[in-house]
Write a protein that holds these residues in place. Structure first.
Motif, short mmCIF file in Angstrom:
data_model
loop_
_atom_site.label_atom_id
_atom_site.label_comp_id
_atom_site.label_asym_id
_atom_site.label_seq_id
_atom_site.Cartn_x
_atom_site.Cartn_y
_atom_site.Cartn_z
N ALA A 81 -3.53 2.02 -3.71
CA ALA A 81 -2.94 0.81 -4.28
C ALA A 81 -3.71 -0.41 -3.79
CB ALA A 81 -1.47 0.70 -3.89
N THR A 82 -3.79 -1.40 -4.66
CA THR A 82 -4.44 -2.67 -4.27
C THR A 82 -3.47 -3.84 -4.33
OG1 THR A 82 -5.19 -2.97 -6.54
CG2 THR A 82 -6.74 -1.91 -5.01
N GLY A 83 -2.23 -3.56 -4.76
CA GLY A 83 -1.23 -4.62 -4.82
C GLY A 83 0.15 -4.03 -4.69
N ALA A 96 4.07 -9.87 5.05
CA ALA A 96 3.15 -9.75 6.19
C ALA A 96 2.55 -8.35 6.24
CB ALA A 96 3.88 -10.08 7.49
N ALA A 97 3.37 -7.34 5.98
CA ALA A 97 2.89 -5.95 5.99
C ALA A 97 1.84 -5.75 4.90
CB ALA A 97 4.07 -4.99 5.78
N ALA A 98 2.12 -6.26 3.71
CA ALA A 98 1.18 -6.11 2.58
C ALA A 98 -0.13 -6.82 2.89
CB ALA A 98 1.81 -6.66 1.31
N GLU A 99 -0.04 -8.01 3.44
CA GLU A 99 -1.26 -8.77 3.75
C GLU A 99 -2.07 -8.05 4.83
OE1 GLU A 99 0.37 -12.66 4.37
OE2 GLU A 99 0.82 -12.80 2.20
N ARG A 100 -1.38 -7.48 5.81
CA ARG A 100 -2.05 -6.71 6.88
C ARG A 100 -2.86 -5.56 6.28
NH1 ARG A 100 2.76 -5.21 9.58
NH2 ARG A 100 2.45 -3.18 8.62
N ALA A 101 -2.29 -4.96 5.21
CA ALA A 101 -2.93 -3.80 4.58
C ALA A 101 -3.90 -4.21 3.47
CB ALA A 101 -1.86 -2.87 4.02
#
Ligand SMILES: O=C(CO)COP(=O)(O)O
Length: 219
Positions: free
Chosen positions: A83-85, A105-110
Motif C-alpha cells: 500500500a502507498t496510502g 502519525a503511524a501512516a506518516e512513519r510508514a
C-alpha cells in the motif's frame, strides 16, 4: 476535473467482490487513460491487489507502533504489503480525535499518503488541522445510495473545500457517497474536489471496467 492527478479511489469495504479482478480492471483503465485510479481492499487482500500494479490503499491503519497490539492494522505492515496510502476515520470506522492523530502519525512513519474522512464541512476543517494529505467529505446518509454527493448536496462539498483551504491550503479535498458515473466525477471537480471516493458503484457492478471507463470520462 481535468487533472490526471485527480484521484479516483475505489474502496472495496467488505463487499463480496473479487478484489484482484477489480484491481486488474482499475490498472487497465489507469494504464489506458493515464487517470489516477486506486483501490482500497480489505487489509488481508492488500498484497494481492498491489501485485496487479494498481495504486493500492489501506482502508484504515491503527493508531499504534510495533508492539503488543493484537488485532491491529499496523501501518508498517500495510506498507510492506504494497500500500502507498491509507484512509483514516472512514464513516464506517470512526476514530476518536486522538486516535486520528496517532493513526496519521503511524501512516506518516510508514511513508503512506493519508486521507482523513469527515461527515461535514466543520469536521473537514478540523481534520485538515491534523495535517493529512487530503480530507474526504462523505455525508453518511448518502453513502451506498444512488444519488451522488455532488448533486444531492453540492454545498457540503463547496463548504468543505473552503473549510479545508482556510486551515491549510496544502490539504486536498476529496468527496464521496453515491458517486458512480463520469458525470458525478465531473460535478465533483466543478465544486473544487480533487478526488472522489466510491465503493458500491464499482464493487457491486456486473462490469466494473465499464463503470471505471465511464468514471474517468468525467476527469
Ligand atoms: O463510503 C464510500 C467510499 O469510501 C462511498 O460509498 P458508495 O460509493 O457506496 O456511496
Amino acid at each position: 476535473m481535468t487533472d490526471s492527478d485527480t484521484l479516483i479511489l475505489v474502496n472495496l469495504k467488505a463487499y463480496p467482490c473479487d478484489p484482484v479482478e477489480i484491481a486488474e480492471a482499475c490498472a487497465t483503465v489507469a494504464d489506458d487513460t493515464g487517470a489516477r485510479v486506486a483501490v482500497a481492499p480489505q487489509a488481508a487482500h492488500l498484497a494481492a491487489v498491489a501485485d496487479t500494479g494498481v495504486e493500492t490503499w489501506a482502508q484504515h491503519v491503527s493508531p499504534v507502533e510495533h508492539g503488543s497490539h493484537t488485532g491491529s492494522t499496523l501501518a508498517e505492515a500495510v506498507a510492506d504489503a504494497g500500500a502507498t496510502g491509507t484512509l483514516i476515520n472512514h464513516s464506517e470506522n470512526r476514530l476518536k480525535l486522538a486516535d486520528i492523530d496517532a493513526s496519521l502519525a503511524a501512516a506518516e512513519r510508514a511513508g503512506l499518503e493519508t486521507c482523513v474522512c469527515a461527515n461535514n464541512p466543520a469536521q473537514s476543517g478540523a481534520a485538515a488541522a491534523l495535517g493529512p494529505d487530503a480530507v474526504a467529505v462523505e455525508p453518511p446518509e448518502l453513502i451506498g445510495g444512488d444519488v451522488s454527493v455532488a448533486s444531492a448536496d453540492p454545498a457540503i462539498v463547496e463548504d468543505s473545500v473552503a473549510a479545508v483551504g482556510a486551515v491549510d491550503a496544502d490539504v486536498d479535498l476529496f468527496c464521496g457517497a453515491g458517486v458512480s458515473t463520469g458525470e458525478d466525477v465531473a460535478a465533483a471537480g466543478e465544486l473544487g474536489a480533487t478526488g472522489v471516493l466510491l465503493a458500491s458503484g464499482v464493487a457491486k457492478a456486473d462490469d466494473p471496467e465499464a463503470v471505471l471507463r465511464d468514471l474517468v470520462s468525467g476527469l
